[in-house]
Design a protein around this motif. Structure first.
Motif, PDB file in Angstrom:
ATOM      1  N   LEU A  65      -0.818 101.583  48.542  1.00 37.92           N
ATOM      2  CA  LEU A  65      -2.009 102.412  48.341  1.00 37.92           C
ATOM      3  C   LEU A  65      -1.718 103.380  47.201  1.00 37.92           C
ATOM      4  O   LEU A  65      -0.677 104.052  47.212  1.00 37.92           O
ATOM      5  N   THR A  66      -2.616 103.446  46.232  1.00 35.35           N
ATOM      6  CA  THR A  66      -2.517 104.436  45.162  1.00 35.35           C
ATOM      7  C   THR A  66      -3.708 105.372  45.263  1.00 35.35           C
ATOM      8  O   THR A  66      -4.848 104.920  45.349  1.00 35.35           O
ATOM      9  N   VAL A  67      -3.421 106.673  45.277  1.00 36.15           N
ATOM     10  CA  VAL A  67      -4.484 107.675  45.260  1.00 36.15           C
ATOM     11  C   VAL A  67      -4.447 108.332  43.886  1.00 36.15           C
ATOM     12  O   VAL A  67      -3.420 108.866  43.470  1.00 36.15           O
ATOM     13  N   SER A  68      -5.580 108.265  43.173  1.00 43.85           N
ATOM     14  CA  SER A  68      -5.673 108.818  41.836  1.00 43.85           C
ATOM     15  C   SER A  68      -6.939 109.650  41.736  1.00 43.85           C
ATOM     16  O   SER A  68      -7.553 110.009  42.732  1.00 43.85           O
ATOM     17  N   GLY A  69      -7.351 109.952  40.528  1.00 47.64           N
ATOM     18  CA  GLY A  69      -8.565 110.756  40.394  1.00 47.64           C
ATOM     19  C   GLY A  69      -9.050 110.719  38.960  1.00 47.64           C
ATOM     20  O   GLY A  69      -8.721 109.783  38.225  1.00 47.64           O
ATOM     21  N   GLY A  70      -9.594 111.918  38.698  1.00 50.81           N
ATOM     22  CA  GLY A  70      -9.653 113.149  39.465  1.00 50.81           C
ATOM     23  C   GLY A  70      -8.252 113.676  39.782  1.00 50.81           C
ATOM     24  O   GLY A  70      -7.248 113.145  39.370  1.00 50.81           O
ATOM     25  N   GLU A  71      -8.253 114.748  40.502  1.00 53.86           N
ATOM     26  CA  GLU A  71      -6.994 115.358  40.917  1.00 53.86           C
ATOM     27  C   GLU A  71      -6.918 115.328  42.435  1.00 53.86           C
ATOM     28  O   GLU A  71      -7.562 116.159  43.096  1.00 53.86           O
ATOM     29  N   PRO A  72      -6.136 114.404  43.017  1.00 56.69           N
ATOM     30  CA  PRO A  72      -6.079 114.295  44.470  1.00 56.69           C
ATOM     31  C   PRO A  72      -5.681 115.601  45.169  1.00 56.69           C
ATOM     32  O   PRO A  72      -6.159 115.898  46.257  1.00 56.69           O
ATOM     33  N   LEU A  73      -4.798 116.386  44.526  1.00 56.06           N
ATOM     34  CA  LEU A  73      -4.328 117.612  45.180  1.00 56.06           C
ATOM     35  C   LEU A  73      -5.385 118.719  45.196  1.00 56.06           C
ATOM     36  O   LEU A  73      -5.158 119.774  45.792  1.00 56.06           O
ATOM     37  N   ALA A  74      -6.529 118.473  44.576  1.00 57.08           N
ATOM     38  CA  ALA A  74      -7.619 119.444  44.652  1.00 57.08           C
ATOM     39  C   ALA A  74      -8.271 119.435  46.035  1.00 57.08           C
ATOM     40  O   ALA A  74      -9.057 120.324  46.353  1.00 57.08           O
ATOM     41  N   GLN A  75      -7.952 118.416  46.834  1.00 60.80           N
ATOM     42  CA  GLN A  75      -8.491 118.323  48.200  1.00 60.80           C
ATOM     43  C   GLN A  75      -7.304 118.178  49.166  1.00 60.80           C
ATOM     44  O   GLN A  75      -7.119 117.124  49.782  1.00 60.80           O
ATOM     45  N   PRO A  76      -6.477 119.232  49.274  1.00 65.71           N
ATOM     46  CA  PRO A  76      -5.188 119.080  49.965  1.00 65.71           C
ATOM     47  C   PRO A  76      -5.296 118.694  51.430  1.00 65.71           C
ATOM     48  O   PRO A  76      -4.504 117.865  51.910  1.00 65.71           O
ATOM     49  N   ALA A  77      -6.229 119.268  52.156  1.00 65.22           N
ATOM     50  CA  ALA A  77      -6.308 118.951  53.585  1.00 65.22           C
ATOM     51  C   ALA A  77      -6.739 117.500  53.795  1.00 65.22           C
ATOM     52  O   ALA A  77      -6.154 116.767  54.619  1.00 65.22           O
ATOM     53  N   ALA A  78      -7.748 117.067  53.047  1.00 65.04           N
ATOM     54  CA  ALA A  78      -8.208 115.685  53.182  1.00 65.04           C
ATOM     55  C   ALA A  78      -7.137 114.710  52.702  1.00 65.04           C
ATOM     56  O   ALA A  78      -6.920 113.656  53.320  1.00 65.04           O
ATOM     57  N   LEU A  79      -6.448 115.063  51.619  1.00 60.39           N
ATOM     58  CA  LEU A  79      -5.387 114.186  51.106  1.00 60.39           C
ATOM     59  C   LEU A  79      -4.266 114.052  52.130  1.00 60.39           C
ATOM     60  O   LEU A  79      -3.766 112.945  52.376  1.00 60.39           O
ATOM     61  N   ALA A  80      -3.878 115.171  52.742  1.00 55.92           N
ATOM     62  CA  ALA A  80      -2.814 115.121  53.756  1.00 55.92           C
ATOM     63  C   ALA A  80      -3.229 114.249  54.932  1.00 55.92           C
ATOM     64  O   ALA A  80      -2.438 113.439  55.434  1.00 55.92           O
ATOM     65  N   ALA A  81      -4.475 114.385  55.358  1.00 59.12           N
ATOM     66  CA  ALA A  81      -4.951 113.571  56.482  1.00 59.12           C
ATOM     67  C   ALA A  81      -4.990 112.095  56.101  1.00 59.12           C
ATOM     68  O   ALA A  81      -4.625 111.217  56.901  1.00 59.12           O
ATOM     69  N   LEU A  82      -5.412 111.825  54.881  1.00 62.32           N
ATOM     70  CA  LEU A  82      -5.456 110.432  54.405  1.00 62.32           C
ATOM     71  C   LEU A  82      -4.058 109.828  54.374  1.00 62.32           C
ATOM     72  O   LEU A  82      -3.840 108.712  54.863  1.00 62.32           O
ATOM     73  N   LEU A  83      -3.092 110.555  53.800  1.00 62.65           N
ATOM     74  CA  LEU A  83      -1.738 110.016  53.674  1.00 62.65           C
ATOM     75  C   LEU A  83      -1.067 109.861  55.039  1.00 62.65           C
ATOM     76  O   LEU A  83      -0.344 108.895  55.290  1.00 62.65           O
TER      77      LEU A  83
END
Ligand code: SF4
Length: 113
Positions: A65-83
């Motif tokens: 899985l690759t998460v890109s953007g945009g800036e993924p770390l701009a949505q830290p809570a959602a990114l943490a939950a996704l990962l």
């Protein structure tokens, strides 16, 4: 959310699910993804919906899985939950000798992360 595709063979090793998150305030010179800058752009989705895409990709043999953007770390809570959720699913179809990997692109320097 800006976009999602599977399989992608260019943003990490193997066949990957790639998620492009919407929103980036870093404004790097020469950015090729300006359409992802506007945090109000793209489309709304949920972590659960993205994990369903990941589950489907794993069932089809995704290597990562690759998460890109945009800036993924701009949505830290959602990114943490996704990962967290993605890490929990990656053994599900596991008997391929290794586990699927997770990769996040960011425009931040290591010290900023
Ligand atoms: S972090 Fe990525 S999306 Fe954001 S401005 Fe830089 S290159 Fe563009």
């Amino acid at each position: 959310m800006a976009d999602a595709h599977f399989p992608v063979a260019t943003l990490g090793p193997g066949r990957r699910l790639v998620l492009w998150l919407q929103g980036c305030a870093l404004a790097c010179p020469g950015c090729m993804s300006r359409h992802t800058w506007d945090a109000a752009g793209g489309y709304a989705t949920t972590v659960g919906d993205l994990l369903r895409l990941w589950d489907e990709a794993l069932a089809e043999g995704a290597d990562g899985l690759t998460v890109s953007g945009g800036e993924p770390l701009a949505q830290p809570a959602a990114l943490a939950a996704l990962l967290r959720g993605a890490a929990g699913l990656r053994h599900r179809y596991g008997d391929r000798g290794r586990e699927a990997d997770l990769l996040v692109y960011t425009g931040y320097e290591p010290g900023e992360v």
